[in-house]
Structure formats: C-alpha cells, structure tokens
Design a protein around this motif. Structure first.
Motif, PDB file in Angstrom:
ATOM      1  N   LEU A 262       0.831  -1.187   0.000  1.00  0.00           N
ATOM      2  CA  LEU A 262       0.000   0.000   0.000  1.00  0.00           C
ATOM      3  C   LEU A 262       0.870   1.243   0.000  1.00  0.00           C
ATOM      4  O   LEU A 262       1.769   1.369   0.830  1.00  0.00           O
TER       5      LEU A 262
ATOM      6  N   ARG B  92      -2.248   4.957   3.345  1.00  0.00           N
ATOM      7  CA  ARG B  92      -2.296   4.232   4.623  1.00  0.00           C
ATOM      8  C   ARG B  92      -3.231   4.944   5.591  1.00  0.00           C
ATOM      9  O   ARG B  92      -3.311   6.178   5.630  1.00  0.00           O
TER      10      ARG B  92
ATOM     11  N   GLN C 102      -5.940  -6.518   7.831  1.00  0.00           N
ATOM     12  CA  GLN C 102      -5.819  -5.487   6.803  1.00  0.00           C
ATOM     13  C   GLN C 102      -5.118  -6.031   5.559  1.00  0.00           C
ATOM     14  O   GLN C 102      -5.567  -5.809   4.431  1.00  0.00           O
TER      15      GLN C 102
ATOM     16  N   ASP D   4      -7.316  -8.725   3.710  1.00  0.00           N
ATOM     17  CA  ASP D   4      -8.468  -8.127   3.024  1.00  0.00           C
ATOM     18  C   ASP D   4      -8.021  -7.302   1.821  1.00  0.00           C
ATOM     19  O   ASP D   4      -8.689  -7.292   0.778  1.00  0.00           O
ATOM     20  N   ARG D   5      -6.900  -6.596   1.959  1.00  0.00           N
ATOM     21  CA  ARG D   5      -6.412  -5.779   0.847  1.00  0.00           C
ATOM     22  C   ARG D   5      -5.989  -6.666  -0.326  1.00  0.00           C
ATOM     23  O   ARG D   5      -6.287  -6.358  -1.489  1.00  0.00           O
ATOM     24  N   GLN D   6      -5.314  -7.775  -0.043  1.00  0.00           N
ATOM     25  CA  GLN D   6      -4.894  -8.676  -1.117  1.00  0.00           C
ATOM     26  C   GLN D   6      -6.093  -9.311  -1.796  1.00  0.00           C
ATOM     27  O   GLN D   6      -6.101  -9.499  -3.023  1.00  0.00           O
TER      28      GLN D   6
ATOM     29  N   GLU E 176     -10.528   2.270   9.997  1.00  0.00           N
ATOM     30  CA  GLU E 176     -10.763   2.745   8.633  1.00  0.00           C
ATOM     31  C   GLU E 176     -12.091   3.503   8.522  1.00  0.00           C
ATOM     32  O   GLU E 176     -12.193   4.496   7.798  1.00  0.00           O
TER      33      GLU E 176
END
Length: 384
Positions: A4, A9, A77, A80-82, A224
C-alpha cells in the motif's frame, strides 16, 4: 503482490504502532536497568514513587496487548487488501507464513544476542498459528473476542474484590530477577539469554487473545471507518478498567500501600489482566486522533510518529541494540551502577524512542523504508 502506498495508509494504526514503541521502550528499560521484571525498586524514594504508579497503570501491562492488537489488525488489513486486489488466499497465506517464519528467526537472534525479553519470537509463532487456523474464519468466529472481554471483566471484578479485602503487610513487590541483565560479562549474559528467551517466548504465547481482539477490531474496520461514539466508549471504558485494575499494583510498587504475599500476587494478576483494556483505550485514542486529523496537514509530530509506526520492526530491533550498549556493566554500565537507575532507565527509554522518531521522519522525507522491513519483504515475497 502490491504494498500500500504511504499516502493511502490509514493514520491511526501507524500512530498506535509508533506510540506503542515508546511504551515498549519504557517497560524494557525499567526491567533491564533495574535487573528485575517488570522493573521496580523495592525501596522507592521521592519521585520514584509516583513514577512507579504511572508506569504500572499506563505502561507495563498495556504495551504487550497493544502490540498484539496491532499485529492482529495488520494481518486482517493485509489479507483483506490482497483479496480486494484479486490475489488468491493460498498466495496471501504463503506470504504471511514466510513473513512470520523469518520474523521468528529475527526474534531468536534478538532474544539470544541482545535482549531475552524479545516479543518477536512469540508473536511470530502466534502469527503462524493465526494464519493457519483463524484468519479466514467466518464473521461469527471473530465475535468470540467480545465474549473473552466480558469474561475478563468478570474475572477482574473478582480479583479486585479479593485485593480490596486482602491483608496488608510488608511483602516485596513480585519482581523476579533478570539474570542476563545483571551478568558481568557478555558471555554470561549470552548463556542466560539462551535459557531465558525460549522460556519467555512460551510464556507469551497466550497473547494470541490480544491478536484476536485486534483482528476483530479490523474486521469491524474500527480505524478505517471510525465510529466516534464507539471509540469514546473504548477510550473511557478501556482506560477506566485499566486504571482501576492496575492502581493497586501501582500504589504497591510506589510504596503507598503494603500487601501480604498472597494479596501481592493477586494484585499482580489483576494489573496484568487489566492491561488489555488499557490497550483498547490507547487504540481508541489513536482512532479518535486519526478522525480529527484526517488527511489534512498532519504536522511534523503526527507525521514523525506515524513514520515510526511504518518502520516498527527496524525501530524495535534498534532498541534492543541500544539497551545492550547502554545498560550492561560490560558496556556503558548505565544500569545498576547508576545512582538513580529508575530515572536513568526512563531517560534512556525516552531518548532512544525520540531518536528513532527523528530518524523515521528523516527516512519518510527521503522516501526510505526501514531496513528490516525491506529485508523481511524480500524474504517473504521471494517466490512472488
């Protein structure tokens, strides 16, 4: 796999990690410089007395849970981002497993060569277990930490009653000797750490509960998509429980009250158990700060501490090297030989943390990652 960009971030987790390093520094220097764990003088004088109260209430029991929560939060995090980027779970899992396996190696080197109180080893093992068994569970499974916190509240209430109705006395503050910190030579310290680090790593494995709480918070996206009311409840409720639970031990360490041996042991268990709520208070505090600051001009202080939080591994290892240089009698000997080791420890902890903040800010301005982060990334992503 893509990392990221810094500009994208979320601020609060990085702030929490950067500040957690201050708590770790103060806790570790107290132990190392005074030669016992968690780091107390059995006959405190003058300003040492209120300082020990603050140390037990806001530092000792909170640092480890806060680090654990941030580990769990970061793992969720990342996963989930991947997933959002279209990466398969087997590839994501492989990166996480390699990352934590190499962090275990880093922890072993740190724990044996520099400081036996290293937590990297324990959290690396926890990270591996969490990745294999818990990370991809359904939402219902992530609600279990809420039941753990309710149980912990009930348990702490019972302990509080037992402490308040316990006997006064003149028992010493429970503080086992830290043999490797007191060793007169590096060779003897090394021999001590060869035994101490594996034992400490095993003792810390139940910290998986803290990691689980952090993962639950991440699943709810508390940082977030922050909810001000919920964060305020976490702030005041968390610190309220933590202060109430740790205050008896803090007053005992500050020589304001006296306990017999049994009550002293209960007070120690009480403050250790209350630390998870202190960590929730800190996490909520930085969530609120993140809400207030947002993406506008964050200022030098906020930017510098968050930059440190992005380089947590490098800063943590830097601390261990610093303690080895500053404290032992075979190095600079600022530990037990100092006239006021308590405040020398505090000054060194704060000074090393501030130095790391300055260096992290400089690296941020130059666009440099932390060296340890670069190395772990290369090792974890080697087959990607």
């Amino acid at each position: 796999m893509k990392s990221l960009p810094t500009s994208e971030r979320v601020l609060a987790p990085d702030l929490a990690r950067g500040f957690a390093l201050l708590l770790v520094a103060l806790a570790h220097t107290a132990s190392i410089f005074l030669g016992n764990s968690p780091g107390v003088d059995q006959t405190p004088q003058g300003l040492e007395r209120p300082y020990f109260v603050g140390l037990f209430v806001f530092v000792h029991a909170c640092a480890l849970p806060l680090f654990g929560m941030m580990l769990g939060y970061g793992m969720v995090q990342f996963a989930d981002r991947q997933q959002a980027l279209g990466e398969s779970w087997p590839r994501t899992r492989g990166v996480l497993l390699r990352r934590h396996a190499w962090l275990l190696v880093f922890g072993a080197v740190d724990g044996v060569l520099f400081f036996s109180g290293d937590v990297l080893g324990a959290y690396s093992v926890i990270g591996i277990v969490f990745t294999l068994l818990l990370l991809k569970r359904g939402k219902g499974f992530y609600r279990l930490p809420a039941f753990y916190l309710v149980f912990a509240l009930c348990y702490l209430a019972v302990l509080m009653y037992l402490v308040l109705t316990g006997n006064s006395g003149s028992a010493p503050v429970p503080s086992p000797e830290d043999a490797s910190s007191l060793a007169p030579t590096y060779g003897e310290a090394l021999q001590g750490r060869l035994v101490e680090w594996p034992s400490i790593t095993l003792v810390l494995l139940p910290s998986i509960l803290f990691v689980w709480v952090g993962a639950w918070a991440a699943k709810k996206r508390l940082l977030e998509e922050p909810n001000r009311k919920l964060l305020l409840v976490g702030l005041f409720g968390g610190f309220g429980v933590a202060i109430a639970g740790a205050l008896p031990m803090g007053l005992f360490a500050g020589d304001y009250v006296g306990f017999d041996a049994d009550t002293a042991a209960l007070a120690k268990t009480l403050y250790e158990g209350a630390g998870v709520f202190g960590a929730i208070g800190y996490l909520s505090l930085f969530g609120l700060i993140g809400m207030a600051v947002g993406k506008k001009n964050r200022g030098v202080v906020v930017t510098a501490i968050s930059a440190l939080g992005q380089r947590t591994l490098s800063a943590y290892l830097f601390q261990s090297v610093a303690w080895l240089i500053l404290a032992p009698p075979f190095m600079l000997g600022l530990g037990g030989q100092a006239k006021d080791p308590t405040f020398v420890a505090a000054a060194c902890g704060l000074g090393v943390w501030l130095l790391s903040v300055v260096v992290a800010y400089w690296m941020h301005r130059k666009g440099y990652r932390g060296p340890a982060e670069i190395l772990v990334r290369k090792l974890a992503y080697r087959s990607q």
